[in-house]
Design a protein around this motif. Sequence first.
Motif, mmCIF file in Angstrom:
data_model
loop_
_atom_site.group_PDB
_atom_site.id
_atom_site.type_symbol
_atom_site.label_atom_id
_atom_site.label_comp_id
_atom_site.label_asym_id
_atom_site.label_seq_id
_atom_site.Cartn_x
_atom_site.Cartn_y
_atom_site.Cartn_z
ATOM 1 N N GLU A 148 42.832 46.275 52.972
ATOM 2 C CA GLU A 148 42.829 47.690 52.613
ATOM 3 C C GLU A 148 41.441 48.274 52.858
ATOM 4 O O GLU A 148 40.435 47.561 52.782
ATOM 5 C CB GLU A 148 43.216 47.881 51.135
ATOM 6 C CG GLU A 148 44.639 47.472 50.808
ATOM 7 C CD GLU A 148 44.982 47.710 49.347
ATOM 8 O OE1 GLU A 148 44.084 48.175 48.601
ATOM 9 O OE2 GLU A 148 46.124 47.449 48.947
ATOM 10 N N ASN A 149 41.413 49.603 53.141
ATOM 11 C CA ASN A 149 40.152 50.343 53.333
ATOM 12 C C ASN A 149 39.240 49.651 54.356
ATOM 13 O O ASN A 149 38.053 49.439 54.120
ATOM 14 C CB ASN A 149 39.406 50.502 52.007
ATOM 15 C CG ASN A 149 40.235 51.202 50.956
ATOM 16 O OD1 ASN A 149 41.023 52.104 51.273
ATOM 17 N ND2 ASN A 149 40.098 50.779 49.706
ATOM 18 N N CYS A 215 30.166 39.914 48.571
ATOM 19 C CA CYS A 215 31.536 39.867 48.039
ATOM 20 C C CYS A 215 31.486 40.270 46.567
ATOM 21 O O CYS A 215 30.833 39.590 45.768
ATOM 22 C CB CYS A 215 32.134 38.473 48.183
ATOM 23 S SG CYS A 215 32.169 37.847 49.877
ATOM 24 N N ILE A 218 36.148 43.271 42.275
ATOM 25 C CA ILE A 218 36.462 44.538 41.621
ATOM 26 C C ILE A 218 37.445 44.326 40.474
ATOM 27 O O ILE A 218 37.338 44.946 39.410
ATOM 28 C CB ILE A 218 37.029 45.534 42.649
ATOM 29 C CG1 ILE A 218 36.009 45.751 43.775
ATOM 30 C CG2 ILE A 218 37.378 46.857 42.001
ATOM 31 C CD1 ILE A 218 36.544 46.602 44.918
ATOM 32 N N LYS A 222 41.345 41.645 43.428
ATOM 33 C CA LYS A 222 40.791 42.480 44.505
ATOM 34 C C LYS A 222 39.311 42.194 44.686
ATOM 35 O O LYS A 222 38.554 42.127 43.705
ATOM 36 C CB LYS A 222 41.008 43.965 44.185
ATOM 37 C CG LYS A 222 40.800 44.890 45.368
ATOM 38 C CD LYS A 222 41.245 46.308 45.013
ATOM 39 C CE LYS A 222 41.171 47.222 46.219
ATOM 40 N NZ LYS A 222 41.628 48.595 45.914
ATOM 41 N N PHE A 224 35.857 43.209 47.233
ATOM 42 C CA PHE A 224 35.263 44.055 48.271
ATOM 43 C C PHE A 224 34.313 43.203 49.097
ATOM 44 O O PHE A 224 33.386 42.583 48.572
ATOM 45 C CB PHE A 224 34.512 45.235 47.644
ATOM 46 C CG PHE A 224 33.720 46.044 48.643
ATOM 47 C CD1 PHE A 224 34.372 46.808 49.607
ATOM 48 C CD2 PHE A 224 32.338 46.026 48.629
ATOM 49 C CE1 PHE A 224 33.648 47.548 50.525
ATOM 50 C CE2 PHE A 224 31.610 46.765 49.539
ATOM 51 C CZ PHE A 224 32.271 47.531 50.495
ATOM 52 N N SER A 250 33.634 46.234 56.836
ATOM 53 C CA SER A 250 33.849 46.178 55.388
ATOM 54 C C SER A 250 35.328 46.382 55.115
ATOM 55 O O SER A 250 36.019 47.094 55.853
ATOM 56 C CB SER A 250 33.018 47.241 54.676
ATOM 57 O OG SER A 250 33.499 48.539 54.988
ATOM 58 N N ASP A 252 38.636 45.698 51.771
ATOM 59 C CA ASP A 252 39.086 45.218 50.465
ATOM 60 C C ASP A 252 40.129 44.131 50.690
ATOM 61 O O ASP A 252 41.085 44.323 51.462
ATOM 62 C CB ASP A 252 39.689 46.358 49.640
ATOM 63 C CG ASP A 252 38.640 47.370 49.218
ATOM 64 O OD1 ASP A 252 37.457 46.999 49.200
ATOM 65 O OD2 ASP A 252 39.005 48.531 48.937
ATOM 66 N N VAL A 254 42.989 42.042 48.914
ATOM 67 C CA VAL A 254 43.891 42.010 47.765
ATOM 68 C C VAL A 254 44.659 40.688 47.805
ATOM 69 O O VAL A 254 45.417 40.425 48.759
ATOM 70 C CB VAL A 254 44.871 43.200 47.788
ATOM 71 C CG1 VAL A 254 45.774 43.160 46.555
ATOM 72 C CG2 VAL A 254 44.111 44.516 47.849
#
Length: 342
Positions: A148-149, A215, A218, A222, A224, A250, A252, A254
């Motif tokens: 993600e992102n 790393c 979050i 999850k 980042f 970069s 995310d 999950v």
Amino acid sequence: RRLSKNLFFVFSEPSLCWKVAGKLPVMMEIRTPKTHKAKRVLEKRAPKLVENGKKTLILHGTKTSATLSSVLMELYRLKKGGAIKYSRRNENIRPFENGGETSLEFFSQKTDCSIFAYGSHTKKRPDNLVLGRMYDHHVYDLIEVGIENFKSLLSFSYDKKIAPHEGSKPFICFTGEGFENVPELKQLKEVLTDLFRGEVVDNLNLTGLDRAYICSAISPTKVFLTHCAIKLKKSGTIVPRIELVEVGPSMDLVIRRNRLPNEGLRKEAMKSSKDKPKKKVKNVDQDDVLGKRGRIFIPEQEVGKTPLPDKSKGVKRERREGKLKKKNKEEGSASKKHKESE
């Protein structure tokens, strides 16, 4: 030869093989290297006291999205020199299913890679990335994450002079208590460490440390992940001041599924070879009071049979001196007779 109703005995020159009925007997062949090059390749792949850096195998699934293809390409760029990437689709690879690991283990043995990254995209699990490690070319553990992102390298603007060099040693920073308390995050930490750390070395040059992987946990599921370049600046002391410049990529991560190795396989993989025992020195003892002592054995000396040294040069010198003395005496007596005759 058929021994019973449900058992076959198959014999071949290199080995013996037992097969259960219902399957055709298969001849087992032990291949030995026939050239020096093949022998060097097998020696390179053999177990060592100090293992080489782990190579990464990057594979595509039956279907991949544009985001996932970019992620796999970015991983290949980050691991350039220590990664092998296949761009074809692989329909038979399903790491979490029984029998879906055969093709994966075949590619691992073919390329001699001990870490793999497998990307697939489905409606149920979009942008799915499976990271895993191999032991003896068999799947050791697996962890599945969703992307993600995602931001690629091209989306970051920075001075190209500080871009990390290929093959440089990275810093890996894990922030968050979850990496110590949550089992899934703890496993992800181990996999990411093996994925990015490269060669294991004893000494490092400070100028060679030009990248860092950050790393951050979050939440319990999850993480980042970002890639930064290290910029060294003057600090007035010997130790320079460090600044981090984000250069990408970069994303995310999950956590979706994971599979831990069983206890027996873990113990076998964690075995460390003991150092080679020191070779015992003969005739040397260690005493608490006198310290290190040694024994010397001298053979029996036979004086009667020992040959005398060669003194031929000394004999020649003595003869020469004797001749000179005799000559001097003759000259002296001749001069005396001459005086008396006068």
